[in-house]
Write an enzyme that holds these catalytic residues in place. Structure first.
Site, short mmCIF file in Angstrom:
data_model
loop_
_atom_site.label_atom_id
_atom_site.label_comp_id
_atom_site.label_asym_id
_atom_site.label_seq_id
_atom_site.Cartn_x
_atom_site.Cartn_y
_atom_site.Cartn_z
N ASP A 1 -59.65 -49.29 -7.19
CA ASP A 1 -59.19 -49.43 -8.56
C ASP A 1 -57.69 -49.32 -8.79
OD1 ASP A 1 -61.80 -49.95 -9.05
OD2 ASP A 1 -62.30 -48.03 -9.89
N ASP B 1 -63.02 -43.98 -10.33
CA ASP B 1 -63.42 -44.37 -11.69
C ASP B 1 -64.90 -44.15 -11.94
OD1 ASP B 1 -60.82 -45.09 -11.96
OD2 ASP B 1 -61.21 -47.11 -12.71
N SER C 1 -65.19 -51.45 -16.63
CA SER C 1 -65.28 -51.41 -15.18
C SER C 1 -65.48 -52.83 -14.67
CB SER C 1 -66.47 -50.54 -14.76
OG SER C 1 -66.83 -50.79 -13.43
#
EC number: 4.2.1.9
Length: 553
Positions: A120, A78, A468
């Site tokens: 993630d 990410d 995030s």
């Protein structure tokens, strides 16, 4: 054995012939077949070493009388995909991973599964796939990265670099200082070192009972991490044929609620809400988003970890007693009778765990707040809810300001960098939801620019996209309904006054019902033209964030 379907009887001679080509001998067909789902990828810091990590696990499985079969799944970094159209693929990759696990395990009828995720979307994707297969399963992640160190010994992480970009733009630091931070922030292998999405999910694997103690906090590529890997490999061999340890017997409604209590107590990433909603649906015990505030209201926030407290990282949490210490401190809120993969109940597992550093993990009586580090806000701007990481708020938990609207993340980055955003503004980034993006991009670049420019306490940001785990500030995501479905966020205009009250779980725009109705009549949205065939498929099937952004055919 489940694997007898592919290896037992004269009719399976062709199948055995193929398996012999991989090196199997007569005795191997009497042993359990263990799927080793790896996520090795050379471009991801949390994954580039997992080929060697998997070898440790496979060797231990062989020593303990089972046959390992390693297969790989994809992974998106990410951080590298951040701030450009690569981020469109991050959340959709979760579904590819889930589908891949289901496909490999069911096509080859393996008896049990050991998953090696780290970052993630890979963690929840593997959990979702494993739940569909429903065999005995253990998760052993690659482990967190150590924190970096700046010139003066200060702790650094990936978020330090993102925020340094904003600081450089307003000349708070020079080019050499930016370069120094860039070179020091990520010192080596592992999932990014704070309580970002990867480490949040890896710790929740402990809370749900599908991973061993230390899964979320023991640093990558250390002796203790390798010991944990061997222990997990031995345990999967012990339970491979025991239906009691099928993953759906471990992840049930109690396990999901336990995970959310721990999440609230440690102020995990807001992405965990999205993933736990999806995981609970796959487990057959769907969590309603409204239940989360009830958990938040009773759960004290006892640990602040980067980005909420930039000097504290996962190694500090481990040294302070780890996730077991956090769970033991809030044990009165947990379902202690729930089974874990070790064979112990959760209560037995955490018994006697002590907080070793009260600067890192607080006692309940000295909690940062009496309510959890995550909250779901409702109101006329988010009738189906939206998510804020309350643990990461820099300024006030109550905010009113004028909307400044951007119809994409790229527009917002340009506007923030160009100085359009001022103190008192509410930045609105829309058409970035699961359908609108499509793919529900993370907004770390715009939020980091806001903080880096010194506006973190004076500007709010709302989006139908997501953030995030490294995001901090008054940042509200997952707004549902999203703009692409005609949600209120798509009807906002520059200058609209937005009221945010985190402690009362509310978010509203100061418009009358008649004004809102009129704007709904005027609303037109034809949808973005999406070139990618995969993203078009995703856009057609994905639900909104209040449902975990799962796919529904």
């Amino acid at each position: 054995m489940r694997s007898d379907v592919i290896k037992k009887g004269y009719i399976r001679a062709p199948h055995r012939s193929l398996l012999r080509a991989t090196g199997l001998k007569d005795d191997d067909f009497k042993k359990p077949f263990i799927g080793v789902c790896n996520s090795f990828a050379e471009i991801i810091p949390g994954h580039f070493f997992l080929n060697k990590f998997a070898k440790i696990i496979k060797d231990e499985i062989r020593k303990n009388g089972c046959v390992p079969f390693e297969f790989n799944c994809i992974g998106v970094d990410d951080g590298i995909a951040m701030g450009h159209d690569g981020m469109l693929y991050s959340l959709p990759s979760r579904e590819i991973i889930a589908n891949s696990v289901e496909t490999m395990m069911n096509a080859h009828k393996l008896d049990a599964l050991i998953c090696i995720p780290n970052c993630d979307k890979i963690v929840p994707g593997m959990i979702m796939g494993a739940l569909r297969v429903n065999v005995p399963t253990i998760f052993i992640s690659g482990g967190p990265m150590a924190a970096g160190r700046g010139k003066n010994g200060e702790a650094l992480d990936l978020n330090s670099t993102f925020e340094a970009v904003g600081a450089y733009e307003v000349k708070k630091i020079n080019k050499k200082e930016l370069h120094d931070i860039e070179c020091a922030a990520c010192p080596g292998a592992g999932s990014c070192s704070g309580m970002f999405t990867a480490n949040s999910m890896n710790t929740l694997c402990e809370a749900m009972g599908i991973a061993l103690k230390g899964n979320g906090t023991i640093l990558a590529m250390t002796k203790n991490r390798k010991k944990l890997a061997k222990k997990a490999a031995r345990r999967i061999c012990e339970i491979a044929l025991d239906d009691k340890f099928k993953i759906r017997n471990i992840i049930n409604k109690k396990a999901v609620e336990n995970a959310m209590v721990v999440d609230m107590a440690m102020g995990g990433s807001s992405n965990t809400i999205l993933h736990m909603l999806a995981i609970s649906r796959e487990a057959g015990c769907a969590l309603d988003i409204k239940e989360l505030n009830e958990i938040s209201k009773k759960t004290p926030h006892i640990a602040k970890i980067a980005p909420s407290k930039p000097e504290i990282h996962m190694q500090d949490v481990h040294n302070a007693g780890g996730i077991n210490a956090i769970m033991n401190e809030v044990k009165d809120l947990l379902h202690l009778d729930n089974l874990t993969v070790t064979g112990e109940t959760l209560g037995e597992r955490i018994k006697g765990a002590k907080i070793k550093d009260e600067d890192v993990i607080h006692k309940v009586e000295n909690a940062y707040s009496k309510v959890g580090g995550l909250a779901i806000l409702f109101g006329n701007l988010a009738e189906q809810g939206c998510v804020i990481k309350a643990a990461g708020i820099i300024g006030s938990r109550k905010f009113s300001g004028k909307a400044i609207c951007f119809n994409s993340q790229d527009e917002a980055i340009e506007g923030i960098s160009g100085g359009k955003v001022k103190k008192g503004d509410v930045v609105v980034i829309r058409y970035e939801g699961p359908k609108g993006g499509p793919g529900m991009q993370e907004m770390l670049s715009p939020t980091s620019l806001i903080v880096g420019r010194g506006l973190g306490a004076d500007v709010a940001l709302i989006t139908d996209g997501r953030f995030s785990g490294a995001t901090r500030g008054l940042c509200i995501g997952h707004v549902s309904p999203e703009a692409a479905e005609g949600g209120m966020i798509g009807l906002l205009k520059d200058g609209d006054i937005i009221d945010i009250d985190v402690d009362n779980f509310s978010i509203n725009v100061r418009l009358s019902e008649d004004e809102i109705a009129e704007r709904k009549k005027e609303f037109k949205y034809g949808g973005k033209k999406v070139q990618s065939r995969w993203l078009r498929q995703y856009q057609k099937l994905v639900t909104n964030a209040s449902n975990g952004a799962i796919l529904e055919a």
